[in-house]
Structures are given as structure tokens and as C-alpha cells.
Design a protein around this motif. Sequence first.
Motif, PDB file in Angstrom:
ATOM      1  N   ARG A 135       0.843  -1.186   0.000  1.00  0.00           N
ATOM      2  CA  ARG A 135       0.000   0.000   0.000  1.00  0.00           C
ATOM      3  C   ARG A 135       0.888   1.249   0.000  1.00  0.00           C
ATOM      4  NH1 ARG A 135      -1.766  -4.081   2.901  1.00  0.00           N
ATOM      5  NH2 ARG A 135      -3.908  -4.758   2.714  1.00  0.00           N
ATOM      6  N   PRO A 136       1.086   1.855  -1.181  1.00  0.00           N
ATOM      7  CA  PRO A 136       1.975   3.026  -1.262  1.00  0.00           C
ATOM      8  C   PRO A 136       1.565   4.163  -0.329  1.00  0.00           C
ATOM      9  CG  PRO A 136       1.408   2.252  -3.464  1.00  0.00           C
ATOM     10  CD  PRO A 136       0.582   1.459  -2.492  1.00  0.00           C
ATOM     11  N   TRP A 137       0.282   4.384  -0.155  1.00  0.00           N
ATOM     12  CA  TRP A 137      -0.166   5.458   0.736  1.00  0.00           C
ATOM     13  C   TRP A 137       0.252   5.182   2.172  1.00  0.00           C
ATOM     14  CZ3 TRP A 137      -3.364   4.367   4.785  1.00  0.00           C
ATOM     15  CH2 TRP A 137      -4.032   3.145   4.753  1.00  0.00           C
ATOM     16  N   LEU A 138       0.209   3.920   2.557  1.00  0.00           N
ATOM     17  CA  LEU A 138       0.609   3.546   3.911  1.00  0.00           C
ATOM     18  C   LEU A 138       2.125   3.675   4.070  1.00  0.00           C
ATOM     19  CD1 LEU A 138      -0.349   2.546   6.648  1.00  0.00           C
ATOM     20  CD2 LEU A 138      -0.193   0.204   5.775  1.00  0.00           C
ATOM     21  N   SER A 139       2.838   3.336   3.003  1.00  0.00           N
ATOM     22  CA  SER A 139       4.294   3.461   3.033  1.00  0.00           C
ATOM     23  C   SER A 139       4.709   4.913   3.237  1.00  0.00           C
ATOM     24  CB  SER A 139       4.884   2.913   1.742  1.00  0.00           C
ATOM     25  OG  SER A 139       6.275   3.022   1.753  1.00  0.00           O
ATOM     26  N   LYS A 140       4.048   5.828   2.538  1.00  0.00           N
ATOM     27  CA  LYS A 140       4.357   7.254   2.679  1.00  0.00           C
ATOM     28  C   LYS A 140       4.029   7.748   4.083  1.00  0.00           C
ATOM     29  CE  LYS A 140       3.788   8.466  -2.153  1.00  0.00           C
ATOM     30  NZ  LYS A 140       2.993   9.195  -3.138  1.00  0.00           N
ATOM     31  N   LEU A 141       3.023   7.172   4.687  1.00  0.00           N
ATOM     32  CA  LEU A 141       2.618   7.557   6.031  1.00  0.00           C
ATOM     33  C   LEU A 141       3.569   6.994   7.088  1.00  0.00           C
ATOM     34  CD1 LEU A 141       0.304   8.898   7.732  1.00  0.00           C
ATOM     35  CD2 LEU A 141      -0.699   6.625   7.865  1.00  0.00           C
ATOM     36  N   VAL A 142       4.010   5.763   6.882  1.00  0.00           N
ATOM     37  CA  VAL A 142       4.817   5.063   7.882  1.00  0.00           C
ATOM     38  C   VAL A 142       6.302   5.412   7.796  1.00  0.00           C
ATOM     39  CG1 VAL A 142       5.558   2.759   8.627  1.00  0.00           C
ATOM     40  CG2 VAL A 142       3.163   3.174   8.090  1.00  0.00           C
ATOM     41  N   ALA A 143       6.809   5.742   6.623  1.00  0.00           N
ATOM     42  CA  ALA A 143       8.253   5.996   6.442  1.00  0.00           C
ATOM     43  C   ALA A 143       8.795   7.065   7.389  1.00  0.00           C
ATOM     44  CB  ALA A 143       8.551   6.331   4.992  1.00  0.00           C
ATOM     45  N   PRO A 144       8.169   8.238   7.501  1.00  0.00           N
ATOM     46  CA  PRO A 144       8.709   9.234   8.443  1.00  0.00           C
ATOM     47  C   PRO A 144       8.634   8.762   9.891  1.00  0.00           C
ATOM     48  CG  PRO A 144       7.142  10.254   6.936  1.00  0.00           C
ATOM     49  CD  PRO A 144       7.065   8.777   6.730  1.00  0.00           C
ATOM     50  N   LEU A 145       7.577   8.049  10.225  1.00  0.00           N
ATOM     51  CA  LEU A 145       7.423   7.515  11.582  1.00  0.00           C
ATOM     52  C   LEU A 145       8.516   6.487  11.875  1.00  0.00           C
ATOM     53  CD1 LEU A 145       5.703   7.465  14.167  1.00  0.00           C
ATOM     54  CD2 LEU A 145       4.385   5.624  13.116  1.00  0.00           C
ATOM     55  N   ALA A 146       8.796   5.622  10.909  1.00  0.00           N
ATOM     56  CA  ALA A 146       9.838   4.605  11.086  1.00  0.00           C
ATOM     57  C   ALA A 146      11.208   5.256  11.230  1.00  0.00           C
ATOM     58  CB  ALA A 146       9.826   3.631   9.911  1.00  0.00           C
ATOM     59  N   SER A 147      11.458   6.276  10.431  1.00  0.00           N
ATOM     60  CA  SER A 147      12.736   6.993  10.515  1.00  0.00           C
ATOM     61  C   SER A 147      12.877   7.672  11.880  1.00  0.00           C
ATOM     62  CB  SER A 147      12.821   8.026   9.403  1.00  0.00           C
ATOM     63  OG  SER A 147      14.002   8.753   9.497  1.00  0.00           O
ATOM     64  N   TRP A 148      11.811   8.308  12.319  1.00  0.00           N
ATOM     65  CA  TRP A 148      11.829   8.959  13.632  1.00  0.00           C
ATOM     66  C   TRP A 148      12.092   7.937  14.731  1.00  0.00           C
ATOM     67  CZ3 TRP A 148       8.705   7.939  17.824  1.00  0.00           C
ATOM     68  CH2 TRP A 148       8.907   8.759  18.923  1.00  0.00           C
ATOM     69  N   TYR A 149      11.400   6.787  14.658  1.00  0.00           N
ATOM     70  CA  TYR A 149      11.549   5.756  15.687  1.00  0.00           C
ATOM     71  C   TYR A 149      12.986   5.235  15.736  1.00  0.00           C
ATOM     72  CZ  TYR A 149      11.203   1.492  18.332  1.00  0.00           C
ATOM     73  OH  TYR A 149      11.410   0.513  19.257  1.00  0.00           O
ATOM     74  N   ASN A 150      13.561   4.961  14.571  1.00  0.00           N
ATOM     75  CA  ASN A 150      14.942   4.459  14.547  1.00  0.00           C
ATOM     76  C   ASN A 150      15.900   5.454  15.173  1.00  0.00           C
ATOM     77  OD1 ASN A 150      14.496   1.931  13.425  1.00  0.00           O
ATOM     78  ND2 ASN A 150      14.655   2.686  11.339  1.00  0.00           N
ATOM     79  N   ASN A 151      15.692   6.727  14.919  1.00  0.00           N
ATOM     80  CA  ASN A 151      16.554   7.741  15.520  1.00  0.00           C
ATOM     81  C   ASN A 151      16.289   7.865  17.017  1.00  0.00           C
ATOM     82  OD1 ASN A 151      17.884   8.387  13.139  1.00  0.00           O
ATOM     83  ND2 ASN A 151      16.332   9.852  12.551  1.00  0.00           N
ATOM     84  N   ALA A 152      15.023   7.779  17.411  1.00  0.00           N
ATOM     85  CA  ALA A 152      14.669   7.911  18.829  1.00  0.00           C
ATOM     86  C   ALA A 152      15.117   6.699  19.644  1.00  0.00           C
ATOM     87  CB  ALA A 152      13.163   8.104  18.982  1.00  0.00           C
ATOM     88  N   ALA A 153      15.197   5.537  19.003  1.00  0.00           N
ATOM     89  CA  ALA A 153      15.589   4.321  19.722  1.00  0.00           C
ATOM     90  C   ALA A 153      16.996   4.450  20.287  1.00  0.00           C
ATOM     91  CB  ALA A 153      15.492   3.103  18.806  1.00  0.00           C
ATOM     92  N   GLY A 154      17.851   5.191  19.620  1.00  0.00           N
ATOM     93  CA  GLY A 154      19.167   5.493  20.151  1.00  0.00           C
ATOM     94  C   GLY A 154      20.242   4.459  19.903  1.00  0.00           C
ATOM     95  N   TYR A 155      19.916   3.358  19.271  1.00  0.00           N
ATOM     96  CA  TYR A 155      20.956   2.339  19.083  1.00  0.00           C
ATOM     97  C   TYR A 155      22.029   2.811  18.108  1.00  0.00           C
ATOM     98  CZ  TYR A 155      18.432   0.800  14.847  1.00  0.00           C
ATOM     99  OH  TYR A 155      17.815   0.738  13.627  1.00  0.00           O
ATOM    100  N   ARG A 156      21.642   3.618  17.125  1.00  0.00           N
ATOM    101  CA  ARG A 156      22.639   4.130  16.181  1.00  0.00           C
ATOM    102  C   ARG A 156      23.576   5.123  16.860  1.00  0.00           C
ATOM    103  NH1 ARG A 156      18.553   5.156  11.178  1.00  0.00           N
ATOM    104  NH2 ARG A 156      18.332   2.988  10.530  1.00  0.00           N
TER     105      ARG A 156
END
Length: 126
Positions: free
Chosen positions: A15-36
Amino acid sequence: MNSFAPSFINVVNKRPWLSKLVAPLASWYNNAAGYRQMGLKADDLISEENETVLKALRRLPPKESYDRIYRIRRATQLSLQQKILPRSEWIKPSEDVPYLSPILEEVIAEEKERADLDTLAVVKKH
């Protein structure tokens, strides 16, 4: 998909619309998780308390295995000191590529195939 890394990626990718919605959230989460920020990759977070994961770890090339151990030890030390790495040493999203997950999926597929073959019933036709 395996039980070690639950994922909804197939649902999102269909679902491309869902991908566009989730991508920024996923990026934010990965940065917020702090493992990087601790110098870890996502596959470094896979727990080693499972025989299947241990088999996959034994299949890693020596350099990748060494790098994994180094990253985990460095992150442990940073955690004990309650510090993070300087921004220049953070793992970039482009560097955070799966290195253990593909091997782990192979091991799981092999174990499933082995279990299927072990439970195979031979039926004789008269």
C-alpha cells in the motif's frame, strides 16, 4: 518472516499510501531508539539466547563477527558510562544494513525443511 524480527513490511509495501505515512514515523523511531547513537546496527539488537541465532552467528564472516562484537562491547561501555558517541561516529541509516537477518532466515528455512523431511510419511501404494 521469522519470529525474531516481527515485521509488517509486506503489508506496508503493498500500500503506497501507507508506506508514505509510515516511512517518516519509522525513521523517527529508529533515531529515537538510540541504538545508532551507540554505534549499533539493527541486527546487533537480535538476542543471542537462541540456538537458531547462534547457528546464524557462526556463519558470519570473521570480519563481520569481529565488528559485531566490537560494536556491542563499545555500546555496553558507553551505556555503563551513560554516554553516547560523538555525532560523527553514529551509524548512518545507509550503513544500517541487515547482515545477520538474511543468514538467520536461511537457518530458519533449513530447520523448517529438516523438520519437514524428518516428519515425512512414506505411503506405499498397492
